[in-house]
Design an enzyme around this catalytic site. Structure first.
Site, PDB file in Angstrom:
ATOM      1  N   ASN A   1       0.930  52.276  34.891  1.00 18.41           N
ATOM      2  CA  ASN A   1       1.707  52.425  36.117  1.00 18.41           C
ATOM      3  C   ASN A   1       1.516  51.174  36.963  1.00 18.41           C
ATOM      4  O   ASN A   1       2.484  50.587  37.463  1.00 18.41           O
ATOM      5  CB  ASN A   1       1.230  53.668  36.871  1.00 18.41           C
ATOM      6  CG  ASN A   1       1.806  53.760  38.269  1.00 18.41           C
ATOM      7  OD1 ASN A   1       3.009  53.677  38.463  1.00 18.41           O
ATOM      8  ND2 ASN A   1       0.929  53.926  39.253  1.00 18.41           N
ATOM      9  N   GLN A   2       0.278  50.743  37.095  1.00 16.30           N
ATOM     10  CA  GLN A   2      -0.032  49.479  37.765  1.00 16.30           C
ATOM     11  C   GLN A   2      -0.190  48.414  36.677  1.00 16.30           C
ATOM     12  O   GLN A   2      -1.297  48.015  36.318  1.00 16.30           O
ATOM     13  CB  GLN A   2      -1.306  49.606  38.606  1.00 16.30           C
ATOM     14  CG  GLN A   2      -1.196  50.624  39.721  1.00 16.30           C
ATOM     15  CD  GLN A   2      -2.453  50.708  40.575  1.00 16.30           C
ATOM     16  OE1 GLN A   2      -3.199  49.748  40.708  1.00 16.30           O
ATOM     17  NE2 GLN A   2      -2.681  51.874  41.165  1.00 16.30           N
TER      18      GLN A   2
ATOM     19  N   TYR B   1       6.524  61.435  46.955  1.00 14.12           N
ATOM     20  CA  TYR B   1       5.298  61.021  46.292  1.00 14.12           C
ATOM     21  C   TYR B   1       4.077  61.385  47.132  1.00 14.12           C
ATOM     22  O   TYR B   1       4.019  61.122  48.333  1.00 14.12           O
ATOM     23  CB  TYR B   1       5.321  59.503  46.044  1.00 14.12           C
ATOM     24  CG  TYR B   1       4.012  58.970  45.489  1.00 14.12           C
ATOM     25  CD1 TYR B   1       3.620  59.286  44.194  1.00 14.12           C
ATOM     26  CD2 TYR B   1       3.174  58.189  46.260  1.00 14.12           C
ATOM     27  CE1 TYR B   1       2.421  58.829  43.678  1.00 14.12           C
ATOM     28  CE2 TYR B   1       1.973  57.719  45.764  1.00 14.12           C
ATOM     29  CZ  TYR B   1       1.599  58.042  44.468  1.00 14.12           C
ATOM     30  OH  TYR B   1       0.411  57.582  43.972  1.00 14.12           O
TER      31      TYR B   1
ATOM     32  N   ASN C   1      -4.317  52.096  35.295  1.00 15.77           N
ATOM     33  CA  ASN C   1      -3.637  53.318  35.714  1.00 15.77           C
ATOM     34  C   ASN C   1      -2.530  53.713  34.744  1.00 15.77           C
ATOM     35  O   ASN C   1      -1.402  53.992  35.130  1.00 15.77           O
ATOM     36  CB  ASN C   1      -3.095  53.138  37.130  1.00 15.77           C
ATOM     37  CG  ASN C   1      -2.758  54.443  37.829  1.00 15.77           C
ATOM     38  OD1 ASN C   1      -1.655  54.592  38.333  1.00 15.77           O
ATOM     39  ND2 ASN C   1      -3.694  55.368  37.885  1.00 15.77           N
TER      40      ASN C   1
ATOM     41  N   HIS D   1     -10.790  61.974  43.961  1.00 16.87           N
ATOM     42  CA  HIS D   1     -10.868  61.133  42.759  1.00 16.87           C
ATOM     43  C   HIS D   1     -11.063  59.657  43.082  1.00 16.87           C
ATOM     44  O   HIS D   1     -11.379  58.863  42.199  1.00 16.87           O
ATOM     45  CB  HIS D   1      -9.616  61.324  41.901  1.00 16.87           C
ATOM     46  CG  HIS D   1      -8.397  60.605  42.397  1.00 16.87           C
ATOM     47  ND1 HIS D   1      -7.658  61.047  43.473  1.00 16.87           N
ATOM     48  CD2 HIS D   1      -7.794  59.463  41.971  1.00 16.87           C
ATOM     49  CE1 HIS D   1      -6.643  60.228  43.677  1.00 16.87           C
ATOM     50  NE2 HIS D   1      -6.706  59.253  42.782  1.00 16.87           N
TER      51      HIS D   1
ATOM     52  N   ARG E   1     -12.921   7.396  55.404  1.00 16.67           N
ATOM     53  CA  ARG E   1     -11.605   6.755  55.539  1.00 16.67           C
ATOM     54  C   ARG E   1     -10.454   7.717  55.269  1.00 16.67           C
ATOM     55  O   ARG E   1      -9.388   7.618  55.900  1.00 16.67           O
ATOM     56  CB  ARG E   1     -11.531   5.574  54.575  1.00 16.67           C
ATOM     57  CG  ARG E   1     -10.267   4.776  54.712  1.00 16.67           C
ATOM     58  CD  ARG E   1     -10.177   3.508  53.888  1.00 16.67           C
ATOM     59  NE  ARG E   1     -11.081   3.347  52.802  1.00 16.67           N
ATOM     60  CZ  ARG E   1     -10.725   2.888  51.599  1.00 16.67           C
ATOM     61  NH1 ARG E   1      -9.459   2.612  51.348  1.00 16.67           N
ATOM     62  NH2 ARG E   1     -11.613   2.714  50.649  1.00 16.67           N
TER      63      ARG E   1
END
Length: 497
Positions: free
Chosen positions: A407-408, A52, A404, A80, A276
């Site tokens: 994808n995300q 990747y 995305n 990008h 207190r």
């Protein structure tokens, strides 16, 4: 100049020191590990393995081939991502981010070139800091857009800060004696594919909240002493039956501070909850902060990237170590903690300026009520501060939105959570200073002198540095000065112990 050894564990103190130039060192053993990892990556890349970001496009475009020339692939990675918006982040936060990224890459699991870590170390040895826009990260696949801006600045593109001045990045690099960083595709992706901004912001926010949390303990003890309260709310037997570790720790610290405190005998049998129940509230905060401590330490000691290389197993493993969910949960918890600690201090200030509850001190602690207004402006500002903190305490980690091309499809928003907590930690510090200023003014307006040595020492430090509000004057600087004094007094106490 502080030395940070990339062979040693990374600590919050290192990130705080990175505000100024630091010496970042890489041992020969660590460098050899980086070189071995890089050789393995180069070998694997030549075997037509799918890797990747090296042979592919990015994110949802992973199914498409990347650029053949690896220098072009670096541009493909970073161009990008130039989409950040909003004001620049504090350079101190960005420099802490560079240190976190250097430490992660130095583990040798990313396949980054050794010269990338060298470049980060060299930049940290100067005042150079990339200009990074605040908005753009969702805290998944790393802090892509902000780290992309940082990587571009290291290449001499975009803008950067040097000696506090915003300059074109190429100018800042040249003036600092730094060379533009050369990157290939793997190096560029390794720089951006981690949650180093989220981790840095969380660590810095935690440090700020910790300081104010300790300040709240000291100021509660001073408040109770000035008013002549009975300190039985700190009784060791009472707190033991509560059966919470944080309360036990906090109450023990407060008992030490309150040693010698003698009640006046004029207060009600039971104080308002803001006095207190302070050990129970601050104790619960202590327990929550212990969780944030653990998550922060884990993030500082982890590798945040994708993919990771395991040369010993001849494996390149793709996964989700860039997913900042632990930091997102921790930062959201931190925001809740600081909201309640801030609420406690705001309520204590409100009690202190109220003649119906402060033992007969003048309203607003004005030396001449009507002709003067004492803490009236500070109390108004404190109300605004706590409202701002409470408004921003909505958890960011529950706001997941798909992006995305799905994808995300789940994202943690840890970057927003951590940066928000860092912002609010600064406001909490101002609430701490506001209460401290009120206590200093209460002593001027007729409150009794503290009976506990530690309380007396803190009050005397405040009195030595801050004139009484008599007559009225602007108090914004005094609030900040009081916060400094409380923090310094706490550091002195820690050093003495």
């Amino acid at each position: 100049m502080r030395n940070v050894d990339l062979d040693a564990p990374l600590h919050v103190a290192d990130l705080l020191a990175a505000r100024d130039p630091i010496a970042v060192t890489l041992s020969p053993r660590r460098r050899a590990l980086l070189e071995e990892s890089r050789r393995y990556f180069d070998k694997a890349s030549g075997e037509d393995r799918p890797i990747y970001g090296a042979t592919t496009g990015f994110g949802a475009l992973v199914g498409f081939a990347g650029r053949a020339d690896q220098r072009d692939q670096a541009d493909n990675t970073l161009a990008h991502l130039g989409a950040g918006q909003g004001p620049d982040l504090d350079p101190a936060v960005v420099r802490a981010t560079l240190l976190v990224r250097a430490w992660s890459l130095a583990r040798g699991a990313s396949g980054a070139s050794p010269h990338v870590v060298d470049a980060l170390a060299a930049a940290l040895g100067t005042t150079f800091s990339p200009a990074v826009a605040r908005f753009g990260s969702v805290g998944a696949s790393g802090d892509l857009i902000p780290l992309g801006a940082a990587a571009q600045a290291l290449r001499g593109r975009g803008h950067a800060y040097l000696e506090g001045k915003r300059l074109p990045a190429a100018t800042a690099l040249g003036t600092a004696g730094l060379r533009p960083l050369a990157l290939d595709g793997r190096d560029a992706l390794a720089l951006v594919n981690g949650t180093s901004l989220t981790t840095a912001a969380l660590a810095l926010a935690l440090d700020g909240v910790r300081r104010s949390h300790r300040g709240a303990q000291a100021l509660t003890c001073l408040l109770a002493d000035l008013l002549g309260c009975d300190p039985q709310f700190l009784d060791e037997r009472l707190i033991a039956r509560f059966n919470h570790a944080g309360a036990t720790t906090v109450a023990a610290r407060m008992r030490q501070t309150a040693r010698g405190h003698t009640p006046s005998g004029t207060r009600p049998l039971q104080e308002p909850y803001s006095i207190r129940c302070a050990p129970q509230l601050l104790g619960a905060a202590e327990d929550a902060l212990a969780y944030v401590d653990r998550m922060t330490a884990a993030d500082l000691g982890g590798v945040s990237d994708n993919p990771l290389l395991f040369p010993e197993d001849d494996a390149i493993v793709h996964g989700g170590n860039f997913f900042g969910q632990p930091a997102a949960f921790a930062a959201d918890l931190l925001a809740i903690v600081l909201a309640q600690v801030g609420n406690l201090m705001e309520r204590q200030l409100d009690l202190l300026v109220d003649p119906h509850r402060n033992g007969g001190l003048p309203p607003m602690l004005a030396a001449g009520p009507g002709r003067q207004h004492g803490l009236q402006g500070v109390q108004l500002a404190s109300t605004a501060l706590i409202a701002e903190i409470r408004r921003d305490a909505v958890p960011a980690s529950m706001q997941s939105l798909p992006t995305n091309l799905h994808n995300q499809d789940v994202v943690p928003f840890g970057t927003q959570a951590a940066l928000r907590a860092l912002d609010q930690a600064a406001l909490l510090r101002l609430l701490c200073g506001s209460l401290a200023l009120g206590l200093r003014q209460a002593a001027h307006c007729g409150a009794r002198r503290p009976t506990a040595d530690a309380n007396r020492a803190l009050l005397e430090a405040l009195e030595a540095a801050i004139e009484p509000v008599d007559p009225d004057r602007p108090l914004d600087d005094d609030v900040r000065k009081a916060a400094d004094i409380v923090e310094q007094a706490d550091i002195s106490l820690i050093s003495a112990s």
